[in-house]
Design an enzyme around this catalytic site. Structure first.
Site, PDB file in Angstrom:
ATOM      1  N   LYS A  82       0.845  -1.198   0.000  1.00 39.32           N
ATOM      2  CA  LYS A  82       0.000   0.000   0.000  1.00 39.32           C
ATOM      3  C   LYS A  82       0.882   1.250   0.000  1.00 39.32           C
ATOM      4  O   LYS A  82       1.910   1.276   0.686  1.00 39.32           O
ATOM      5  CB  LYS A  82      -0.898  -0.026   1.239  1.00 39.32           C
ATOM      6  CG  LYS A  82      -1.949   1.073   1.283  1.00 39.32           C
ATOM      7  CD  LYS A  82      -2.853   0.908   2.497  1.00 39.32           C
ATOM      8  CE  LYS A  82      -3.925   1.965   2.584  1.00 39.32           C
ATOM      9  NZ  LYS A  82      -4.831   1.772   3.742  1.00 39.32           N
ATOM     10  N   SER A 157      -9.736   1.668   2.716  1.00 36.05           N
ATOM     11  CA  SER A 157      -8.873   2.422   1.837  1.00 36.05           C
ATOM     12  C   SER A 157      -7.790   1.585   1.146  1.00 36.05           C
ATOM     13  O   SER A 157      -7.162   2.072   0.206  1.00 36.05           O
ATOM     14  CB  SER A 157      -8.206   3.548   2.625  1.00 36.05           C
ATOM     15  OG  SER A 157      -7.355   3.012   3.627  1.00 36.05           O
ATOM     16  N   SER A 181      -9.943  -0.549   6.968  1.00 34.91           N
ATOM     17  CA  SER A 181      -9.354  -0.422   5.631  1.00 34.91           C
ATOM     18  C   SER A 181      -8.619  -1.645   5.077  1.00 34.91           C
ATOM     19  O   SER A 181      -8.257  -1.651   3.911  1.00 34.91           O
ATOM     20  CB  SER A 181      -8.393   0.762   5.604  1.00 34.91           C
ATOM     21  OG  SER A 181      -9.135   1.934   5.446  1.00 34.91           O
TER      22      SER A 181
HETATM   23  N1  GLN Z   1     -13.124   3.873   5.993  1.00 31.63           N
HETATM   24  C1  GLN Z   1     -12.689   4.349   7.272  1.00 31.63           C
HETATM   25  C2  GLN Z   1     -12.404   5.825   7.188  1.00 31.63           C
HETATM   26  O1  GLN Z   1     -12.676   6.382   6.190  1.00 31.63           O
HETATM   27  C3  GLN Z   1     -11.484   3.591   7.712  1.00 31.63           C
HETATM   28  C4  GLN Z   1     -10.244   4.019   7.045  1.00 31.63           C
HETATM   29  C5  GLN Z   1      -9.071   3.189   7.426  1.00 31.63           C
HETATM   30  O2  GLN Z   1      -9.200   2.141   8.067  1.00 31.63           O
HETATM   31  N2  GLN Z   1      -7.895   3.671   7.073  1.00 31.63           N
HETATM   32  O3  GLN Z   1     -11.899   6.416   8.097  1.00 31.63           O
END
Ligand code: GLN
Length: 485
Positions: A82, A157, A181
């Site tokens: 990532k 994400s 994410s």
């Molecule tokens: N989707 C969640 C957010 O927007 C989690 C993001 C993540 O785990 N980095 O904060």
């Protein structure tokens, strides 16, 4: 060799193939780049490919093996990383304009460990900007498609990492998880995703989003592969004072059925709600039936403060985001705009360098931390966080593992939620409480019933949550689930 060799290549199979000399590390790495060139035009999983470095790395490994060096679990394994994890000398953008053209000056601890283990890094994957989002649509560079249906999102994400593994563009990947994410994109793409216990894996060299919630973890094709990667990247690190010594012994890779059978699984009533998509409910029923067939006992439990988790997260996370992202001013590194004076420079760098969602969270976070509102919001949210953690503590006196859906629905359509932040936030309702409590959890693809095979179905994941540092329980159950016919 053909691309189809790559299709069912797991870490385990790659390792066997390398041992049997069916292929070399170089051949497989080269094959991956050929396939990525052809296929990633459709998927857009990668932001950057490290072809020269990866092929050189693979060649070095082949030479060492030819000289009789021992093969480890991860020797020569091609991975996708990532783009918020630092690899020395390679670009790292967090999918943000503010870090465009920025190159990492050191290796993240997880990368150093993987390099030591002989892994090969194919490239960096797309993500929501600074890991803020649930669909990978917040990347400033490109939209990643779900390999199972190109009209749908891969989740986020870590959408690029999940899509890369699902589309066979890497054997496995690393992602990061602050509120879901790793697990939510794993569920949407039909791969395994592990969010380790807070403190099990070093965050040194991960671009911080919300430091009390962030963890790095693996995205893989099998639970066994997730266990292999987790074992390598976890453990104490002097560069991250929140890490702990971990010693999982043989349990992670060779769980014993007699121990797994004794684990009691809790089903929290707050997670099996009417808002679940019917196919998700059906999938959960099938998982429970399969696990019962292993001899595992189930129990209904309650996590009563679940209803406060999302609001609590959307105070604590932005507060930490506003502090962590203060360093991106366009002066020390990254993208820089032309300006008349210093104030103008800050305004332009941050105003144009960050996307909308990132700006929204910085503003929200600054507000909840401001002296007039600190007690009303931030302090209160910290207390609610404690209540949520205590719910889990109580539940774990009755059961060993908790089973829930990962997300209320399968992958949604590209554009479906991007105009409505609240509906986007709701897709993490089952994953966020786990980060607030610092627990380990894994998303595992539900095996589709054979009678349903005629229809093309979207993947759905189930979540197993364990006690702190009991990754062995959730991965153990997962490995036996995977073995069932
Ligand atoms: N989707 C969640 C957010 O927007 C989690 C993001 C993540 O785990 N980095 O904060």
């Amino acid at each position: 060799m053909s691309h189809s060799t790559l299709h069912d290549l797991t870490i385990k199979k790659f390792n066997n193939g390398l041992r049997q000399k069916e292929f070399s590390a170089f051949e497989i790495a080269k094959e991956f780049f050929d396939y990525i060139n052809q296929k990633d035009k459709e998927i857009n999983a990668y932001l950057f490919l490290a072809k020269d470095e990866a092929l050189a790395q693979a060649e070095k490994i082949d030479i060492a093996l030819a000289k009789g060096e021992e093969i480890g679990d991860l020797t020569g394994v091609p991975l996708a990383i990532k783009d918020n994890i630092l690899i020395e000398g390679q670009p790292v953008t967090a999918a943000s304009k503010i870090l465009e053209n920025y190159k990492a000056s050191y290796d993240a601890t997880v990368i150093a460990k993987l390099k030591n283990a002989g892994a090969v890094f194919l490239g960096k994957t797309n993500m929501d900007e600074f890991a803020m989002g649930s669909s990978t649509e917040n990347s400033v560079f490109q939209i990643t498609k779900n390999p199972h249906d190109h009209l749908r999102v891969p989740g986020g994400s870590s959408g690029g990492s999940a899509a890369a593994v699902a589309a066979n563009l890497a054997i496995a990947a690393l992602g990061s998880d602050t509120g879901g994410s790793i697990r939510q994109p794993a569920s949407f793409c039909g791969v395994v995703g592990l969010k380790p216990t807070y403190g099990a894996v070093s965050r040194h060299g991960l671009i911080a989003m919300a430091s009390s919630l962030d963890q790095i973890g693996p995205l893989t094709k099998t639970v066994e592969d997730a266990a292999i990667l987790f074992k390598t990247i976890s453990g104490l690190d002097n560069y991250d004072s929140t890490t702990a010594v971990t010693d999982y012994g043989d349990e992670l890779l060779n769980p014993k059925l007699e121990n797994i059978k004794k684990l009691k699984i809790g089903l929290p009533e707050e997670y099996f709600i009417s808002g679940l998509a019917p196919e998700v409910s059906k999938a959960m029923d099938s998982v429970i039936a399969r696990l019962k067939s292993l001899g595992i006992e189930f129990k209904e439990i309650s996590l009563p403060n679940t209803k406060y988790a999302l609001s609590c997260y959307y105070i604590i996370m932005p507060a930490e985001v506003s502090a962590n992202l203060a360093r991106f001013d366009g002066i020390r590194y990254g993208w820089r705009s032309d300006a008349e004076n210093l104030l103008d420079l800050y305004k332009k760098n941050r105003g144009n360098g960050f996307g909308k969602e990132v700006q929204r969270r910085i503003i929200l976070g600054t507000f909840v931390l401001s002296s007039g509102y600190y007690d009303a919001y931030y302090s209160k949210a910290q207390k609610v966080r404690r209540l949520i953690k205590e719910d889990f503590d109580r539940a774990f006196q009755k059961v060993d593992v908790i089973l829930t859906p990962v997300a209320p629905t399968p992958a949604f359509k590209i554009g479906e939620k991007s105009g409505d932040p609240l509906s986007m936030y709701l897709s993490d309702i089952f994953t966020i409480p786990v980060n607030l409590a610092g627990l380990p959890a894994v998303s595992i693809p539900v095996r589709q019933a054979t009678s349903d095979k005629r229809q093309v179905e979207l993947p759905i994941g189930f979540q197993l949550i364990g006690r702190h540092f009991r990754e062995a329980d959730i991965l153990g159950i997962g490995q036996y689930y995977e073995k069932l016919d």
